[in-house]
Design an enzyme around this catalytic site. Structure first.
Site, PDB file in Angstrom:
ATOM      1  N   HIS A 170      -7.113  -6.095  -1.549  1.00 45.89           N
ATOM      2  CA  HIS A 170      -6.005  -5.162  -1.343  1.00 45.89           C
ATOM      3  C   HIS A 170      -4.968  -5.642  -0.336  1.00 45.89           C
ATOM      4  O   HIS A 170      -3.796  -5.305  -0.446  1.00 45.89           O
ATOM      5  CB  HIS A 170      -6.580  -3.826  -0.877  1.00 45.89           C
ATOM      6  CG  HIS A 170      -5.548  -2.760  -0.694  1.00 45.89           C
ATOM      7  ND1 HIS A 170      -4.830  -2.233  -1.749  1.00 45.89           N
ATOM      8  CD2 HIS A 170      -5.101  -2.106   0.426  1.00 45.89           C
ATOM      9  CE1 HIS A 170      -3.998  -1.301  -1.305  1.00 45.89           C
ATOM     10  NE2 HIS A 170      -4.149  -1.220   0.013  1.00 45.89           N
ATOM     11  N   ASP A 224       0.854  -1.186   0.000  1.00 50.89           N
ATOM     12  CA  ASP A 224       0.000   0.000   0.000  1.00 50.89           C
ATOM     13  C   ASP A 224       0.898   1.248   0.000  1.00 50.89           C
ATOM     14  O   ASP A 224       1.768   1.366  -0.849  1.00 50.89           O
ATOM     15  CB  ASP A 224      -0.971  -0.064   1.194  1.00 50.89           C
ATOM     16  CG  ASP A 224      -1.950   1.090   1.246  1.00 50.89           C
ATOM     17  OD1 ASP A 224      -2.889   1.112   0.446  1.00 50.89           O
ATOM     18  OD2 ASP A 224      -1.758   1.992   2.093  1.00 50.89           O
TER      19      ASP A 224
END
Length: 332
Positions: A305, A107
């Site tokens: 994610h 991320d």
């Protein structure tokens, strides 16, 4: 004060860096692998990787990025610009008595890792990127680009820009907000009831308006959520959100690296159901130019994610295989 969460046989400590102190969790001996988390997480997002990398013959070190956990939390927004994070990573390597390291990020940590490798190739000999592809600096000021997205709705990065705004939403129920945020970006996410995109804020609404009212994702237990929630209930979210508030400063600071490739050996792992992978598909296609040292790239079917937590075993295998392939990194 609550005690740090534990991973068996791992060591918690803090080290001095030029910008303050960085808390880290360390396990194993061998070549150094620095693990950099994203938003809104902590070193704990690497809990599945630390013992596996240690067993594979590496010195695995997961940090709390500045502004998170038990690391320093400078007051000024400008203290969270990318150059400061790069300096922190270099400082950690030096504080650990090492000359070089491999850096792996997820991320925001992926973007921090990429820029760390780009700016300090003398220290960081290889880079692993999880979820967020490398996209070199270009001619578009980030906040201008974000403002053009979503029509009448507001892109979440734009929503995060004004100090105090997102904090007011999140900090009234940190645990509930985190559960929703983790859930809506997971591979097993329940789609928002209104059919909207959870990355955009409805007019006059909040980001959490599109979070699912459902059980936790399969990869996150109640005890895991408690670890994250306890840290953010203690620290607040401002330090974490200040990373988003420096994107234009980063764009200015990195002007000399416009379009620059990362030449060290690299790895990318993304989730097929992650918007970071689909929105930045062109960045992945550009890897022969932007990551000429790319060893392998993997898109995990059905994964969202949070790749290293959603697919821990698969990511561990890909990471260790890649690390062992690097020059001078194979376990004796």
């Amino acid at each position: 004060m609550t005690q740090p969460a534990q991973v068996p046989d791992a060591t918690h400590r803090s080290v001095d860096v030029p910008g303050g102190r960085i808390h880290l969790v360390e396990q194993g001996t061998g070549p150094l692998v620095l693990l950099v988390h994203g938003f809104p997480e902590s070193w704990y997002s690497w809990r599945h990787q630390l013992p596996v990398l240690a067993a594979a013959g590496f010195r695995a070190v997961a940090i709390d990025v500045r502004g998170y956990g038990r690391s320093s939390k400078p007051r000024d927004i400008e203290a969270y610009r990318m150059l400061a994070h790069v300096a922190d990573n270099v400082g950690v390597v030096r504080a650990l008595g090492e000359e070089t390291a491999v850096v792996v990020g997820h991320d925001w940590g992926s973007t921090i890792a990429a820029n760390t490798a780009l700016l300090r190739p003398d220290v960081f000999t290889a880079v692993g990127l999880l979820s967020v592809p490398y996209a070199p600096r270009n001619g578009f000021r980030p906040t201008d680009a974000f403002a053009m997205m979503g029509g009448p709705e507001e892109f979440y990065v734009s929503y995060f820009q004004r100090p105090g705004r997102a904090e007011a939403e999140i900090e009234r129920d940190v645990r509930g907000w985190l559960a929703g945020f983790y859930g809506v970006l997971s591979g097993d996410a329940v789609p928002p009831a209104d059919g909207g995109d959870p990355h955009f804020v409805p007019p006059g609404g909040k980001l959490s308006d599109r979070f699912p009212d459902a059980s936790l994702p399969s990869w996150l237990g109640e005890a895991d959520l408690d670890v994250y929630a306890h840290e953010f209930e203690r620290t607040g979210l401002t330090g974490a959100l200040n990373r988003y508030r420096n994107m234009d400063r980063d764009w200015e600071d990195l002007a000399a690296w416009d379009g620059a490739p990362i030449t060290q050996p690299s790895l990318f792992i993304g989730g097929a159901l992650d918007a970071s992978t689909t929105w930045l598909a062109d960045a992945i296609k550009a890897y022969p130019t932007t990551l000429p040292g790319l060893v392998s790239s993997h898109i995990l079917d059905g994964c969202g994610h949070w790749v290293q937590q959603e697919r821990a075993d698969e990511v561990n295998r890909l990471l260790t295989d890649w690390l062992r392939s690097l020059p001078g990194r194979a376990r004796p």
